[in-house]
Design a protein around this motif. Structure first.
Motif, PDB file in Angstrom:
ATOM      1  N   SER A  27       0.832  -1.209   0.000  1.00 27.00           N
ATOM      2  CA  SER A  27       0.000   0.000   0.000  1.00 27.00           C
ATOM      3  C   SER A  27       0.869   1.262   0.000  1.00 27.00           C
ATOM      4  N   LEU A  28       2.164   1.098   0.285  1.00 22.31           N
ATOM      5  CA  LEU A  28       3.090   2.232   0.294  1.00 22.31           C
ATOM      6  C   LEU A  28       3.834   2.302  -1.039  1.00 22.31           C
TER       7      LEU A  28
ATOM      8  N   LEU B 131       7.664  -0.434  -4.843  1.00 21.43           N
ATOM      9  CA  LEU B 131       8.961  -0.456  -5.527  1.00 21.43           C
ATOM     10  C   LEU B 131       9.826  -1.611  -5.034  1.00 21.43           C
ATOM     11  N   ALA B 132       9.802  -1.853  -3.730  1.00 19.15           N
ATOM     12  CA  ALA B 132      10.593  -2.959  -3.174  1.00 19.15           C
ATOM     13  C   ALA B 132      10.112  -4.297  -3.727  1.00 19.15           C
ATOM     14  N   LEU B 133       8.789  -4.439  -3.876  1.00 19.09           N
ATOM     15  CA  LEU B 133       8.236  -5.671  -4.450  1.00 19.09           C
ATOM     16  C   LEU B 133       8.620  -5.792  -5.925  1.00 19.09           C
ATOM     17  N   LYS B 134       8.541  -4.694  -6.652  1.00 17.23           N
ATOM     18  CA  LYS B 134       8.868  -4.716  -8.081  1.00 17.23           C
ATOM     19  C   LYS B 134      10.346  -5.040  -8.306  1.00 17.23           C
TER      20      LYS B 134
ATOM     21  N   CYS C 249       1.981  -4.570 -10.972  1.00 15.43           N
ATOM     22  CA  CYS C 249       1.681  -4.475 -12.405  1.00 15.43           C
ATOM     23  C   CYS C 249       1.141  -3.090 -12.762  1.00 15.43           C
ATOM     24  N   LYS C 250       0.508  -2.436 -11.811  1.00 18.76           N
ATOM     25  CA  LYS C 250      -0.029  -1.096 -12.061  1.00 18.76           C
ATOM     26  C   LYS C 250       1.086  -0.053 -12.186  1.00 18.76           C
ATOM     27  N   ILE C 251       2.161  -0.210 -11.393  1.00 15.77           N
ATOM     28  CA  ILE C 251       3.203   0.819 -11.425  1.00 15.77           C
ATOM     29  C   ILE C 251       4.177   0.605 -12.589  1.00 15.77           C
TER      30      ILE C 251
ATOM     31  N   GLU D  15       6.725  -3.844 -18.021  1.00 11.95           N
ATOM     32  CA  GLU D  15       7.765  -4.725 -17.467  1.00 11.95           C
ATOM     33  C   GLU D  15       7.172  -5.866 -16.645  1.00 11.95           C
ATOM     34  N   CYS D  16       6.297  -5.524 -15.695  1.00 12.81           N
ATOM     35  CA  CYS D  16       5.784  -6.525 -14.751  1.00 12.81           C
ATOM     36  C   CYS D  16       4.726  -7.425 -15.372  1.00 12.81           C
ATOM     37  N   SER D  17       3.881  -6.871 -16.236  1.00 12.17           N
ATOM     38  CA  SER D  17       2.840  -7.695 -16.854  1.00 12.17           C
ATOM     39  C   SER D  17       3.452  -8.777 -17.729  1.00 12.17           C
TER      40      SER D  17
END
Length: 450
Positions: A346-347, A352-355, A387-389, A393-395
């Motif tokens: 939520s932060l 970013l850390a997850l990505k 995936c939203k941010i 790349e993530c999708s």
């Protein structure tokens, strides 16, 4: 009540009407060691002539192992009103009468047809059952009174001794509190919580502190007690022991801090400590002592529910460490870890850390539809956040990891409509970077169906 397991010593004894061809009276049963005492011992209660209630004794003792001849073959529970059939087999009256009411006029054990459907009270067996349970019950009561007295005595000792004598008194209290509910009540009633809490402070040795905390986590703490334990000096000691104590001490400190967090006046700054959070992550990552993982994650989840502390959790590197742990966690721990990661997502810095963690997408995609609906919900929320941010790349990475196929499974399952809606939205987001033909081929539907 648990299923009752037959005692290994049942083979020594038969009973009148028990169907094994032996007829033994009460004296013989006692001599053979089934009752372990003299005839009639323990049949009466504290008052003269007061007969103990068999149903109450069975419920309070809740024994896992009793002589098999005391157990009704139909219900697998101790008999309170044993009756014998013409075949010589004995049952609980209510159970065999219910058997007859269903039109079954056979012996449930031997399946012989009954030539006589009358039942005969087995008074000898009833007396044996009552005597056996009476002895166990009175012994339990005596032990309970003994530990209550010992707990009271130890509390008195704590007020007078110091040094190693104090450690020994606390160690014994710790053992008693962990094992006996009656002793825990005595400690609370006699002011033990306040007394033991007063021993915690800036100059308390870890030897005293670890045993004191071990006692406190087993006791019921009222609001005043929790407020007292939230004093900075006491919390500082807990944090020190969380970092430097034994695994058992670390677990007890974790459990006690979580108890404090249940207080409505709990202040987030109490857990806003790098040292506390780092100690907690060390406990969670300690694979040599996996018994600390669940309590550690449980406290970390409670901390991450506080908005004021989440950014601090991210700053100590908790996100990549938890992501790397996911494949090795059992279902209960896994749900807690995903809940924590979802809260941190939520932060902006959490996203970013997850990505930036290479294993976030493969480890999370793998968990969809694998453990529980709650785990799937948390995993979907995490994937949606990253995936939203960074959709391109993530999708792409998520589709390559098999996300699209998993999303189709969620949509086609009988799970929560909200999950289906989120899966459809995520599927649409993932498809934006592909032509229809390419996307369908990447869904790997054939492998999913197999």
């Amino acid at each position: 009540m648990p299923m009752f397991q037959p005692s290994k010593r049942d083979v020594l004894v038969g009973f009148e009407g028990s169907g094994d061809g032996q007829i033994l009276d009460l004296d013989t049963a006692v001599k053979d060691g089934v009752l372990g005492g003299s005839v009639g011992a323990g049949v009466t209660g504290a008052g003269v002539g007061e007969r103990l209630d068999l149903k109450k004794m069975i419920a309070e003792l809740d024994l896992a192992e009793i002589p098999s001849v005391f157990v009704c073959p139909i219900s697998l529970e101790p008999m309170q009103d044993p009756v014998t059939l013409c075949t010589g087999q004995t049952y609980e009256r209510s159970n065999i009468l219910k058997w007859f009411s269903l039109g079954r006029y056979t012996c449930p054990t031997t399946m012989q047809e009954l030539w006589d459907d009358s039942v005969t009270p087995n008074k000898t067996l009833y007396h044996l059952i009552h005597t056996w349970f009476s002895q166990k019950y009175l012994l339990m009561k005596k032990r309970s009174e003994d530990v209550q007295g010992r707990a009271s005595e130890l509390l008195g000792t704590l007020k007078k001794v110091k040094g190693q004598a104090r450690v020994q008194a606390l160690k014994e209290l710790h053992q008693i509190a962990a094992a006996h509910a009656s002793a825990r009540k005595t400690m609370v009633d006699e002011g033990g919580v306040a007394l033991i809490s007063s021993l915690l402070g800036p100059f308390t040795s870890h030897a005293v502190g670890s045993e004191a905390v071990g006692v406190l986590v087993n006791l019921t703490l009222d609001s005043e007690s929790k407020t007292n334990l939230m004093q900075p000096a006491k919390v500082s000691l807990l944090v020190d022991m969380l970092n430097e104590g034994s695994v058992e001490t670390k677990i007890n400190c974790t459990r006690l801090i979580e108890k404090l967090m249940e207080e409505k006046d709990f202040r987030p700054e109490i857990v806003s400590s790098h040292r506390l959070l780092i100690g907690l992550m060390r406990l969670v990552k300690n694979k040599r002592h996996p018994n600390g993982i669940l309590p550690g994650l449980s406290l970390l989840r409670s901390i991450c529910l506080l908005n004021e502390v989440r950014s601090l959790v991210v700053s100590i590197g908790a996100v990549p460490q938890l992501v790397e742990l996911l494949p090795s966690l059992d279902p209960d721990c896994l749900q807690l870890a995903l809940c924590i990661l979802d809260a941190l997502s939520s932060l902006p810095e959490g996203k970013l850390a997850l990505k930036d963690c290479a294993n976030t997408i493969p480890n999370t995609v793998r968990l969809l539809m694998r453990v529980s609906e709650d785990c799937t919900q948390y995993a979907l929320s995490i994937l949606w956040s990253i995936c939203k941010i960074a959709p391109e790349e993530c999708s792409s990475a998520a589709v390559d990891a098999g996300l699209a196929a998993k999303l189709f499974l969620v949509i086609q399952s009988g799970c929560n409509p909200v999950l289906k809606q989120r899966s459809a939205e995520l599927l649409k987001l993932c498809s934006l970077n592909y032509t229809d033909t390419t996307f369908i081929s990447k869904c790997k539907l054939t492998r999913t169906i197999q």
